[in-house]
Design a protein around this motif. Structure first.
Motif, PDB file in Angstrom:
ATOM      1  N   SER A   1      -4.727 -11.727  12.917  1.00 54.07           N
ATOM      2  CA  SER A   1      -3.461 -12.009  12.249  1.00 54.07           C
ATOM      3  C   SER A   1      -2.311 -11.515  13.113  1.00 54.07           C
ATOM      4  CB  SER A   1      -3.425 -11.316  10.877  1.00 54.07           C
ATOM      5  OG  SER A   1      -2.183 -11.541  10.242  1.00 54.07           O
ATOM      6  N   TYR A   2      -1.360 -12.407  13.369  1.00 57.23           N
ATOM      7  CA  TYR A   2      -0.151 -12.059  14.130  1.00 57.23           C
ATOM      8  C   TYR A   2       0.821 -11.397  13.159  1.00 57.23           C
ATOM      9  CZ  TYR A   2      -1.624 -15.540  17.705  1.00 57.23           C
ATOM     10  OH  TYR A   2      -2.294 -16.273  18.667  1.00 57.23           O
ATOM     11  N   LYS A   3       1.146 -10.131  13.391  1.00 56.42           N
ATOM     12  CA  LYS A   3       2.002  -9.403  12.463  1.00 56.42           C
ATOM     13  C   LYS A   3       3.166  -8.752  13.186  1.00 56.42           C
ATOM     14  CE  LYS A   3       0.420 -10.378   8.527  1.00 56.42           C
ATOM     15  NZ  LYS A   3       1.337 -11.052   7.561  1.00 56.42           N
ATOM     16  N   GLY A   4       4.159  -8.301  12.400  1.00 50.40           N
ATOM     17  CA  GLY A   4       5.379  -7.751  12.972  1.00 50.40           C
ATOM     18  C   GLY A   4       5.568  -6.285  12.671  1.00 50.40           C
ATOM     19  N   GLU A   5       6.817  -5.911  12.459  1.00 47.52           N
ATOM     20  CA  GLU A   5       7.168  -4.493  12.371  1.00 47.52           C
ATOM     21  C   GLU A   5       6.629  -3.811  11.119  1.00 47.52           C
ATOM     22  OE1 GLU A   5      11.640  -5.285  10.482  1.00 47.52           O
ATOM     23  OE2 GLU A   5      11.405  -4.587  12.549  1.00 47.52           O
ATOM     24  N   ASN A   6       6.232  -4.591  10.105  1.00 48.06           N
ATOM     25  CA  ASN A   6       5.700  -4.010   8.874  1.00 48.06           C
ATOM     26  C   ASN A   6       4.189  -3.882   8.891  1.00 48.06           C
ATOM     27  OD1 ASN A   6       8.281  -3.813   7.631  1.00 48.06           O
ATOM     28  ND2 ASN A   6       8.178  -5.975   7.055  1.00 48.06           N
ATOM     29  N   VAL A   7       3.593  -3.911  10.071  1.00 42.45           N
ATOM     30  CA  VAL A   7       2.134  -3.951  10.169  1.00 42.45           C
ATOM     31  C   VAL A   7       1.475  -2.740   9.527  1.00 42.45           C
ATOM     32  CG1 VAL A   7       2.124  -2.924  12.504  1.00 42.45           C
ATOM     33  CG2 VAL A   7       0.194  -4.353  11.747  1.00 42.45           C
ATOM     34  N   SER A   8       2.045  -1.564   9.658  1.00 41.33           N
ATOM     35  CA  SER A   8       1.428  -0.362   9.079  1.00 41.33           C
ATOM     36  C   SER A   8       1.352  -0.463   7.562  1.00 41.33           C
ATOM     37  CB  SER A   8       2.206   0.892   9.484  1.00 41.33           C
ATOM     38  OG  SER A   8       2.155   1.085  10.879  1.00 41.33           O
ATOM     39  N   ARG A   9       2.454  -0.882   6.953  1.00 39.10           N
ATOM     40  CA  ARG A   9       2.456  -1.039   5.493  1.00 39.10           C
ATOM     41  C   ARG A   9       1.491  -2.136   5.060  1.00 39.10           C
ATOM     42  NH1 ARG A   9       4.909  -4.687   2.566  1.00 39.10           N
ATOM     43  NH2 ARG A   9       6.397  -5.278   4.187  1.00 39.10           N
ATOM     44  N   GLU A  10       1.492  -3.253   5.783  1.00 38.81           N
ATOM     45  CA  GLU A  10       0.632  -4.370   5.402  1.00 38.81           C
ATOM     46  C   GLU A  10      -0.848  -4.026   5.520  1.00 38.81           C
ATOM     47  OE1 GLU A  10       1.354  -8.446   6.266  1.00 38.81           O
ATOM     48  OE2 GLU A  10       3.428  -8.093   6.856  1.00 38.81           O
ATOM     49  N   THR A  11      -1.224  -3.331   6.582  1.00 34.91           N
ATOM     50  CA  THR A  11      -2.641  -2.971   6.733  1.00 34.91           C
ATOM     51  C   THR A  11      -3.071  -1.996   5.640  1.00 34.91           C
ATOM     52  OG1 THR A  11      -1.989  -1.303   8.378  1.00 34.91           O
ATOM     53  CG2 THR A  11      -2.782  -3.415   9.211  1.00 34.91           C
ATOM     54  N   LEU A  12      -2.188  -1.108   5.248  1.00 34.23           N
ATOM     55  CA  LEU A  12      -2.501  -0.171   4.170  1.00 34.23           C
ATOM     56  C   LEU A  12      -2.668  -0.912   2.847  1.00 34.23           C
ATOM     57  CD1 LEU A  12      -2.840   2.818   3.381  1.00 34.23           C
ATOM     58  CD2 LEU A  12      -0.378   2.884   2.933  1.00 34.23           C
ATOM     59  N   GLU A  13      -1.748  -1.822   2.557  1.00 31.65           N
ATOM     60  CA  GLU A  13      -1.813  -2.577   1.304  1.00 31.65           C
ATOM     61  C   GLU A  13      -3.010  -3.525   1.275  1.00 31.65           C
ATOM     62  OE1 GLU A  13       2.982  -2.734   0.244  1.00 31.65           O
ATOM     63  OE2 GLU A  13       1.984  -4.479   1.130  1.00 31.65           O
ATOM     64  N   ALA A  14      -3.497  -3.934   2.433  1.00 33.04           N
ATOM     65  CA  ALA A  14      -4.608  -4.895   2.515  1.00 33.04           C
ATOM     66  C   ALA A  14      -5.971  -4.228   2.583  1.00 33.04           C
ATOM     67  CB  ALA A  14      -4.421  -5.795   3.739  1.00 33.04           C
ATOM     68  N   LYS A  15      -6.006  -2.914   2.573  1.00 30.39           N
ATOM     69  CA  LYS A  15      -7.274  -2.196   2.759  1.00 30.39           C
ATOM     70  C   LYS A  15      -8.332  -2.623   1.747  1.00 30.39           C
ATOM     71  CE  LYS A  15      -9.075   2.511   3.281  1.00 30.39           C
ATOM     72  NZ  LYS A  15      -8.737   3.958   3.256  1.00 30.39           N
ATOM     73  N   LYS A  16      -7.956  -2.708   0.468  1.00 33.38           N
ATOM     74  CA  LYS A  16      -8.908  -3.092  -0.571  1.00 33.38           C
ATOM     75  C   LYS A  16      -9.369  -4.537  -0.381  1.00 33.38           C
ATOM     76  CE  LYS A  16      -9.422  -3.594  -5.578  1.00 33.38           C
ATOM     77  NZ  LYS A  16      -8.763  -3.405  -6.908  1.00 33.38           N
ATOM     78  N   ALA A  17      -8.432  -5.439  -0.119  1.00 31.14           N
ATOM     79  CA  ALA A  17      -8.778  -6.853   0.044  1.00 31.14           C
ATOM     80  C   ALA A  17      -9.703  -7.062   1.236  1.00 31.14           C
ATOM     81  CB  ALA A  17      -7.512  -7.686   0.206  1.00 31.14           C
ATOM     82  N   ILE A  18      -9.429  -6.369   2.333  1.00 32.94           N
ATOM     83  CA  ILE A  18     -10.276  -6.502   3.527  1.00 32.94           C
ATOM     84  C   ILE A  18     -11.703  -6.091   3.207  1.00 32.94           C
ATOM     85  CG2 ILE A  18     -10.702  -5.581   5.856  1.00 32.94           C
ATOM     86  CD1 ILE A  18      -7.613  -5.338   6.119  1.00 32.94           C
ATOM     87  N   SER A  19     -11.855  -4.964   2.515  1.00 29.87           N
ATOM     88  CA  SER A  19     -13.195  -4.486   2.149  1.00 29.87           C
ATOM     89  C   SER A  19     -13.900  -5.453   1.205  1.00 29.87           C
ATOM     90  CB  SER A  19     -13.079  -3.104   1.502  1.00 29.87           C
ATOM     91  OG  SER A  19     -14.348  -2.630   1.107  1.00 29.87           O
ATOM     92  N   LEU A  20     -13.191  -5.949   0.189  1.00 31.58           N
ATOM     93  CA  LEU A  20     -13.783  -6.881  -0.764  1.00 31.58           C
ATOM     94  C   LEU A  20     -14.243  -8.172  -0.102  1.00 31.58           C
ATOM     95  CD1 LEU A  20     -11.396  -6.535  -3.848  1.00 31.58           C
ATOM     96  CD2 LEU A  20     -13.805  -5.879  -3.750  1.00 31.58           C
ATOM     97  N   MET A  21     -13.520  -8.617   0.928  1.00 32.56           N
ATOM     98  CA  MET A  21     -13.873  -9.860   1.615  1.00 32.56           C
ATOM     99  C   MET A  21     -14.986  -9.669   2.656  1.00 32.56           C
ATOM    100  SD  MET A  21     -12.028 -12.024   0.109  1.00 32.56           S
ATOM    101  CE  MET A  21     -11.570 -11.051  -1.321  1.00 32.56           C
ATOM    102  N   GLY A  22     -15.439  -8.424   2.826  1.00 28.95           N
ATOM    103  CA  GLY A  22     -16.510  -8.168   3.784  1.00 28.95           C
ATOM    104  C   GLY A  22     -16.030  -7.838   5.180  1.00 28.95           C
ATOM    105  N   GLY A  23     -14.785  -7.389   5.296  1.00 30.46           N
ATOM    106  CA  GLY A  23     -14.230  -7.111   6.623  1.00 30.46           C
ATOM    107  C   GLY A  23     -13.926  -5.654   6.845  1.00 30.46           C
TER     108      GLY A  23
END
Length: 240
Positions: free
Chosen positions: A172-194
């Protein structure tokens, strides 16, 4: 905004890296997209100099990443005007690209323009992410799924990871909010098997102004059958 000198320098660097023929195709495609953009909304970037940076150089910023190098089948989710999929296909004729978008008239433009410059390793698919994520011929079939400027990461992983085969990757190509986005996506990433493999700072000399980083997520186990959810649910109720 990129100036004329920067654009000329970028084209020179692209030629040195990818060769004159491929660079000519990259610029020809971009010019055609900008011309079509007068009649159909393909990109918000209308200035050619800026577009060389933001659509060509930036699209190619994953070219040297091993996860991209090793992939044979690549899906571009929410391709819009064909970015990053078409530039990557032009410089990687050893790979097969599937470009997905919910707006069919954009895909018809991509088909027309890629055929016009002789790009033969691109297939376009008119579908919503949730539909193709459940397709028997597409679910967990791709070595790599890329996505650029489409949605927040917690939404993207629900759209993209169901398409990635176990052992494959999502970039995923991301910008300056990458730290916040990766933190908020932690649960979704795990649920999807990633799991997040790493975040790569873009240091390519040709990509001077995008400000993007690459979030690389590995698919470590199968996505549960209930994902992706019904259309609209990922955006309405992100998995956090």
């Amino acid at each position: 905004m990129a100036d004329r000198i920067s654009t000329e320098n970028t084209i020179k660097l692209l030629t040195e890296k990818y060769g004159e023929d491929r660079t000519n195709k990259l610029i020809s495609y971009l010019d055609a997209i900008l011309e079509k953009n007068e009649h159909i909304n393909l990109t918000a970037v209308r200035d050619r100099d800026e577009a060389v940076q933001k659509h060509i150089a930036d699209s190619l910023s994953c070219f040297d990443v091993p996860e991209y190098k090793n992939a044979k089948t690549v899906l571009d989710m929410g391709t819009g005007g064909g970015f990053p999929g078409v530039p990557l296909a032009i410089v990687s004729d050893d790979k097969k690209f599937t470009l997905v978008d919910a707006l069919n008239k954009r895909l018809r433009v991509i088909d027309e323009l890629t055929a016009g410059i002789g790009v033969t390793n691109v297939e376009t698919v008119h579908a919503r992410a949730e539909e193709i994520g459940r397709g028997k011929n597409t679910r967990e079939k791709f070595d790599l799924v890329v996505s650029r400027a489409v949605a927040s990461l917690d939404v993207l992983v629900e759209w993209c990871l169901p398409l990635v085969k176990v052992g494959g990757y999502m970039i995923s190509y991301k910008g300056e909010n990458v730290s916040r986005e990766t933190l908020e996506a932690k649960k979704a990433i795990s649920l999807m098997g990633g799991k997040i493999e790493r975040v790569v700072e873009i240091e390519d000399a040709t990509d001077e102004i995008s400000g993007h980083v690459l979030v690389i997520i590995k698919k470590v186990k199968n996505t549960p059958p209930k994902y992706p959810r019904q259309p609209g649910q990922a955006k309405k109720n992100p998995l956090r």
